[in-house]
Write a protein that holds these residues in place. Structure first.
Motif, short mmCIF file in Angstrom:
data_model
loop_
_atom_site.label_atom_id
_atom_site.label_comp_id
_atom_site.label_asym_id
_atom_site.label_seq_id
_atom_site.Cartn_x
_atom_site.Cartn_y
_atom_site.Cartn_z
N VAL A 17 41.80 41.69 36.45
CA VAL A 17 40.50 42.34 36.35
C VAL A 17 39.79 41.90 35.08
O VAL A 17 38.58 41.63 35.07
CB VAL A 17 40.66 43.87 36.38
CG1 VAL A 17 39.32 44.56 36.11
CG2 VAL A 17 41.22 44.32 37.72
N ARG A 18 40.52 41.80 33.98
CA ARG A 18 39.92 41.40 32.72
C ARG A 18 39.30 40.00 32.81
O ARG A 18 38.17 39.78 32.34
CB ARG A 18 40.97 41.43 31.61
CG ARG A 18 40.49 40.87 30.28
CD ARG A 18 41.61 40.89 29.27
NE ARG A 18 41.79 42.24 28.78
CZ ARG A 18 41.18 42.73 27.70
NH1 ARG A 18 40.32 41.97 27.03
NH2 ARG A 18 41.39 43.95 27.30
N LYS A 19 40.00 39.05 33.44
CA LYS A 19 39.46 37.69 33.56
C LYS A 19 38.21 37.67 34.42
O LYS A 19 37.25 36.95 34.12
CB LYS A 19 40.53 36.78 34.16
CG LYS A 19 41.69 36.48 33.22
CD LYS A 19 42.70 35.56 33.88
CE LYS A 19 43.86 35.25 32.94
NZ LYS A 19 44.85 34.36 33.57
N ILE A 20 38.22 38.46 35.48
CA ILE A 20 37.03 38.52 36.34
C ILE A 20 35.84 39.10 35.58
O ILE A 20 34.72 38.59 35.64
CB ILE A 20 37.32 39.35 37.60
CG1 ILE A 20 38.37 38.64 38.47
CG2 ILE A 20 36.05 39.60 38.40
CD1 ILE A 20 38.86 39.46 39.63
N PRO A 73 42.07 48.43 28.11
CA PRO A 73 40.70 48.14 28.56
C PRO A 73 40.63 46.83 29.33
O PRO A 73 41.22 45.83 28.93
CB PRO A 73 39.92 48.04 27.24
CG PRO A 73 40.72 48.85 26.26
CD PRO A 73 42.14 48.65 26.65
N ASP A 74 39.92 46.86 30.46
CA ASP A 74 39.80 45.67 31.30
C ASP A 74 38.39 45.08 31.30
O ASP A 74 38.09 44.16 32.05
CB ASP A 74 40.22 45.98 32.74
CG ASP A 74 39.47 47.18 33.33
OD1 ASP A 74 38.37 47.49 32.83
OD2 ASP A 74 39.97 47.79 34.28
N LEU A 75 37.51 45.65 30.46
CA LEU A 75 36.13 45.19 30.29
C LEU A 75 35.22 45.52 31.48
O LEU A 75 34.05 45.14 31.48
CB LEU A 75 36.07 43.68 30.02
CG LEU A 75 36.77 43.21 28.74
CD1 LEU A 75 36.62 41.70 28.57
CD2 LEU A 75 36.22 43.92 27.52
N MET A 258 24.87 43.32 41.54
CA MET A 258 25.27 44.71 41.79
C MET A 258 25.62 44.96 43.25
O MET A 258 26.58 45.67 43.55
CB MET A 258 24.17 45.66 41.31
CG MET A 258 24.13 45.68 39.78
SD MET A 258 22.93 46.84 39.10
CE MET A 258 21.42 45.94 39.44
N ALA A 259 24.88 44.36 44.17
CA ALA A 259 25.25 44.49 45.58
C ALA A 259 26.56 43.76 45.86
O ALA A 259 27.27 44.09 46.81
CB ALA A 259 24.14 43.93 46.47
N THR A 260 26.91 42.77 45.04
CA THR A 260 28.13 41.99 45.23
C THR A 260 29.35 42.61 44.56
O THR A 260 30.42 42.00 44.54
CB THR A 260 27.94 40.57 44.67
OG1 THR A 260 27.49 40.65 43.31
CG2 THR A 260 26.91 39.80 45.47
N ASP A 261 29.22 43.79 44.00
CA ASP A 261 30.34 44.49 43.38
C ASP A 261 31.53 44.55 44.34
O ASP A 261 31.40 45.02 45.48
CB ASP A 261 29.91 45.90 42.97
CG ASP A 261 31.05 46.71 42.38
OD1 ASP A 261 31.96 46.11 41.78
OD2 ASP A 261 31.03 47.95 42.53
N MET A 262 32.69 44.09 43.91
CA MET A 262 33.85 43.98 44.80
C MET A 262 34.32 45.33 45.31
O MET A 262 34.85 45.43 46.42
CB MET A 262 35.01 43.29 44.07
CG MET A 262 34.70 41.88 43.61
SD MET A 262 36.06 41.19 42.66
CE MET A 262 35.35 39.61 42.17
#
Length: 324
Positions: A17-20, A73-75, A258-262
């Motif tokens: 998640v952090r890298k993404i 924290p994963d940012l 924002m619409a592309t939020d996984m």
């Protein structure tokens, strides 16, 4: 030595998640730099404190209130805070951003259990909350200013292109802003939404990194273009041209980031196409027939609520099963 075989799929990945989230922050950087150029250092200040304060709020909620000592924290909170800041007008006071962050992180994200559990996009929940609670502060627009302007209020107040279209018609709107200005971002609007060019550059980076696919943005923006084309032939002066609609407002910021939020968008490609279609139709219905000139935030939140139904309707076939 025992061989332990676990359930499929047996997939290994170095992603996290952090890298993404780091890639998302990098992708938003061009629009943030553009915001500083167009609206001055205060816009950059809001973006910076949005990302930092959101991380601090999430850390406090998870480590102190929920007592999860293993939390790292994963940012993802930083992305939420930055996106919320980019959805505010350049004249927004800093404390308004803090209120939005509290709502976004505590109510829209952590109340549901944290990342991966939230139903709605947290940044959009924060923005809509602020729009409802502080409508005057959330609709104070300015023309682009110089970077070293002391405060954003030194600039000349203005209306957004969609606001002019709504109140004075298409002829007035297109005479006030050229299509070049609309594409580059040299217009009034929210901090991070004005430059279509810089938003596209950021999205192309995410696409190159394999973090997103273009199905939702293509479906969303394409639907807006087709809807606006039909209405343009009905009454061009009232409804405006399709190119005007896709280059103004928060369409590209919403569609690309924002619409592309996984978490809050459908999992299948067909579902994503339906999601984008619904966002596009809802956006244009609000723009044309509601009292508010913009509809991107509300459209995406509405489709977030429909995402579970879309996933159920378009879930992939399971191969290897025997029909009873």
């Amino acid at each position: 030595m025992k061989l332990l075989v676990k359930d499929a799929p047996h997939i290994r990945s170095n992603d996290s998640v952090r890298k993404i989230m780091i890639d998302v922050l990098i992708a938003l950087l061009p629009a943030v730099i553009g915001a500083a150029i167009f609206f001055g250092w205060y816009a950059l200040f809001l973006c910076a404190i949005g990302a930092v304060v959101a991380e601090l709020v999430e850390w406090f909620i998870v480590r102190v209130l929920r007592k999860q000592k293993d939390f790292m924290p994963d940012l993802s909170a930083a992305v939420t805070g930055l996106l919320l800041a980019m959805n505010l007008p350049p004249t927004a006071p800093w404390w308004l951003l803090l209120i939005g962050i509290l709502v976004a992180i505590s109510v829209a994200k952590q109340a549901f259990g944290g990342i991966g559990q939230n139903i709605f996009n947290p940044a959009l929940v924060g923005r809509v909350f602020l729009l409802i609670s502080f409508p005057t502060l959330m609709t104070r627009w300015i023309n682009p200013v110089q970077f070293f302007s002391t405060t954003p209020w030194d600039a000349i107040s203005s209306a957004t292109p969609l606001g002019i279209l709504k109140q004075q018609g298409f002829s007035k709107a297109i005479s006030a802003f050229s299509y070049t200005d609309l594409f580059l971002g040299n217009i009034g609007g929210c901090i991070g939404e004005t430059s279509t060019l810089l938003l596209i550059i950021g999205f192309l980076y995410l696409w190159y990194r394999g973090r997103v696919n273009p199905v939702i943005p293509a479906s969303y923006i394409g639907t807006v273009f087709l809807f606006a084309s039909v209405m343009y032939f009905v009454n061009p002066e009232k409804f405006g041209s399709p190119l005007f609609h896709i280059l103004t407002g928060g369409l590209f910021l919403g569609a690309l980031f924002m619409a592309t939020d996984m978490v809050t968008s459908p999992m299948t490609l067909r579902g994503q196409a339906i999601f984008g279609l619904g966002c596009g139709i809802t956006t244009m219905v609000i723009r044309y027939f509601a009292g508010y000139p913009e509809g991107v935030s509300l459209a995406i939140l509405l489709m977030n609520a429909v995402t579970p139904l879309i996933d159920r309707a378009f879930k992939p076939r399971v191969f290897g099963e025997v029909k009873s």
